[in-house]
Scaffold this motif. Structure first.
Motif, PDB file in Angstrom:
ATOM      1  N   THR A 235      37.324  51.909  39.605  1.00 26.91           N
ATOM      2  CA  THR A 235      37.060  50.585  40.168  1.00 26.91           C
ATOM      3  C   THR A 235      38.349  49.774  40.118  1.00 26.91           C
ATOM      4  N   PRO A 236      38.810  49.271  41.262  1.00 22.44           N
ATOM      5  CA  PRO A 236      40.057  48.492  41.263  1.00 22.44           C
ATOM      6  C   PRO A 236      39.921  47.249  40.378  1.00 22.44           C
ATOM      7  N   PRO A 237      40.991  46.880  39.696  1.00 20.97           N
ATOM      8  CA  PRO A 237      40.939  45.659  38.874  1.00 20.97           C
ATOM      9  C   PRO A 237      40.735  44.426  39.748  1.00 20.97           C
ATOM     10  N   ARG A 238      40.078  43.433  39.178  1.00 22.28           N
ATOM     11  CA  ARG A 238      39.800  42.207  39.921  1.00 22.28           C
ATOM     12  C   ARG A 238      40.339  41.023  39.142  1.00 22.28           C
ATOM     13  N   SER A 239      40.795  40.044  39.862  1.00 21.01           N
ATOM     14  CA  SER A 239      41.320  38.843  39.218  1.00 21.01           C
ATOM     15  C   SER A 239      40.168  37.971  38.728  1.00 21.01           C
ATOM     16  N   ARG A 240      40.461  37.065  37.824  1.00 21.82           N
ATOM     17  CA  ARG A 240      39.464  36.118  37.352  1.00 21.82           C
ATOM     18  C   ARG A 240      38.927  35.276  38.507  1.00 21.82           C
ATOM     19  N   ARG A 241      39.812  34.944  39.443  1.00 23.54           N
ATOM     20  CA  ARG A 241      39.397  34.151  40.598  1.00 23.54           C
ATOM     21  C   ARG A 241      38.331  34.895  41.412  1.00 23.54           C
ATOM     22  N   GLU A 242      38.546  36.188  41.641  1.00 21.83           N
ATOM     23  CA  GLU A 242      37.561  36.977  42.394  1.00 21.83           C
ATOM     24  C   GLU A 242      36.233  37.059  41.651  1.00 21.83           C
ATOM     25  N   GLU A 243      36.290  37.230  40.339  1.00 17.71           N
ATOM     26  CA  GLU A 243      35.064  37.326  39.548  1.00 17.71           C
ATOM     27  C   GLU A 243      34.256  36.036  39.636  1.00 17.71           C
ATOM     28  N   ILE A 244      34.935  34.911  39.482  1.00 18.41           N
ATOM     29  CA  ILE A 244      34.244  33.621  39.547  1.00 18.41           C
ATOM     30  C   ILE A 244      33.694  33.389  40.945  1.00 18.41           C
ATOM     31  N   ARG A 245      34.500  33.685  41.957  1.00 20.97           N
ATOM     32  CA  ARG A 245      34.066  33.475  43.342  1.00 20.97           C
ATOM     33  C   ARG A 245      32.817  34.288  43.654  1.00 20.97           C
TER      34      ARG A 245
END
Length: 420
Positions: A235-245
């Motif tokens: 699974t590609p890493p995700r930024s905190r911004r993507e997680e919150i969005r």
């Protein structure tokens, strides 16, 4: 003078009677249908602003009464919402029960009955768009008890539709029939949002025709025998911004933008509410980011399809498939972009709507090349409705078909006269 004396003078047109005559026009009678008026206005405001952003005072002001007058008819705002949703459900229940065939049996075959169910349901949607819009957006705002009561009626309507589809196409499984009904719901929600109003009988006939074709389309082929679904091992890493969005988009889709707070978003993302402000300046910035992300993904999918296509018909097929792939990958985010645009700031709302309008124009132009029988408005609405059908199917958590199957249903909707 006695009270009866005053009454006598009033009847004879004396001074007392003159005073009463002057005051009579100032009296206003309470309308007999005040409860229905309140419910209608509540539906309008819920559709415009969302349930969470509408107060009893707002409803009372538009009706022209005091908030206390609302409580004489409804126990509170949720009671109002429940009444609006029940009204919509009752209308859909009635639409799903076509008249029995006549004595001669004419006009009563399974396909004709299904077509009549679709026609009546489209008519209900176009005649009562605020009821349908409220149902789509605010159904999740009901308490568990109220939702349970409504759910019993929803199950009845669902069974009526499943039976109608099965009688017209026995080879379509119950699970597939539910998926197709979910696609119908997406189309009805798009119609209710009303970009095409005032209602046009010709457009209603076009939508009915397309929905019927979608419902009776051949069952999509399942996976080949022995085939195993591809499993991702990374699974590609995700930024905190993507997680919150993404968690915010899920909450916005479930409860509406106005029904979700920053603390709720933080908890869903596994952080505290105030920590969200380390990534986003405000809740509305999250919504803007989600909408920008959704539109960008859709733009890329359409652009790729057009680059690969060698004809308008092939382009339509590729767009349907590519759109379904994109929506299934980001279902909540794309649903929020479609439903919550009214909550965007003016500048961002205009900018994002312009990008969506450009996409719709390109896709509807392709459809017009394939179907010159359509008018521009019809092509635009049918294209948007096909997209809405895919979006609704992609939100299914159980029994969801593959993006390929959803894209095929979308194409069937757009080309109802093509041979299966």
């Amino acid at each position: 003078m006695t009270q009866s004396g005053h009454a006598g003078r009033a009847a004879r047109g004396g001074p007392a009677g003159a005073v009463e005559d002057r005051r009579a026009p100032e009296r206003t009678r309470r309308p007999k249908d005040r409860r229905a008026i309140i419910a209608r206005v509540a539906a309008e405001l819920f559709a415009e602003r969302g349930y969470a952003a509408t107060g009893v005072g707002d409803i009372a002001e538009r009706v022209g009464v005091s908030p206390g007058a609302i409580y004489r008819h409804f126990s509170g705002k949720e009671d109002l919402l429940r009444s609006v949703l029940q009204d919509a459900l009752d209308r859909f229940d009635q639409a799903a029960r076509p008249a029995p065939p006549g004595p001669d049996g004419m006009g009563g075959g399974p396909e004709e009955r299904l077509r009549e169910v679709v026609r009546c349901t489209v008519d209900v949607t176009l005649a009562h768009p605020t009821l349908v819009s409220t149902y789509v957006r605010d159904r999740a705002s009901l308490s568990k008890e109220a939702a349970g009561e409504l759910g019993a009626g929803e199950a009845v309507v669902a069974r009526l539709w499943e039976r109608a589809v099965h009688e017209a196409r026995p080879e379509v499984s119950r699970a597939d029939a539910r998926v197709r009904k979910r696609a119908v719901n997406g189309v009805l929600a798009l119609l209710a949002r009303g970009a095409h109003r005032p209602p046009d009988p010709r457009l209603a006939a076009r939508v009915t025709e397309s929905l019927w074709a979608l419902l009776v389309a051949p069952a999509a082929p399942g996976p080949a025998a022995g085939a195993r679904p591809r499993r991702r091992t990374w699974t590609p890493p995700r930024s905190r911004r993507e997680e919150i969005r993404d968690v915010a988009a899920t909450l916005f889709r479930q409860y509406g933008y106005h029904g979700v707070g920053i603390d709720q978003i933080g908890r869903a993302a596994g952080i505290s509410g105030p920590t969200v402000y380390g990534t986003y300046d405000s809740k509305v910035e999250i919504l803007v980011d989600a909408c920008d992300h959704a539109v960008a993904k859709l733009e890329i999918s359409v652009e790729r399809a057009l680059e690969e296509a060698g004809s308008a018909r092939e382009a339509l097929w590729l767009i349907s498939r590519s759109y379904a792939d994109t929506v299934f990958a980001d279902a909540d985010v794309i649903a929020v972009a479609a439903r919550e645009g009214d909550a965007l700031p003016a500048y961002d709302g205009t900018r994002i709507q312009r990008r969506l309008r450009d996409l719709r124009q390109v896709c509807s132009a392709v459809l017009l090349e394939v179907r010159p029988d359509l008018e521009e408005t019809e092509a635009r609405v049918l294209t948007a409705a096909a997209n809405a059908a895919v979006q609704e199917v992609a939100l299914l958590r159980r029994g969801r078909p593959t993006p390929t199957a959803a894209g095929a249903l979308s194409l069937r909707f757009l080309l109802p006269h093509d041979a299966p």
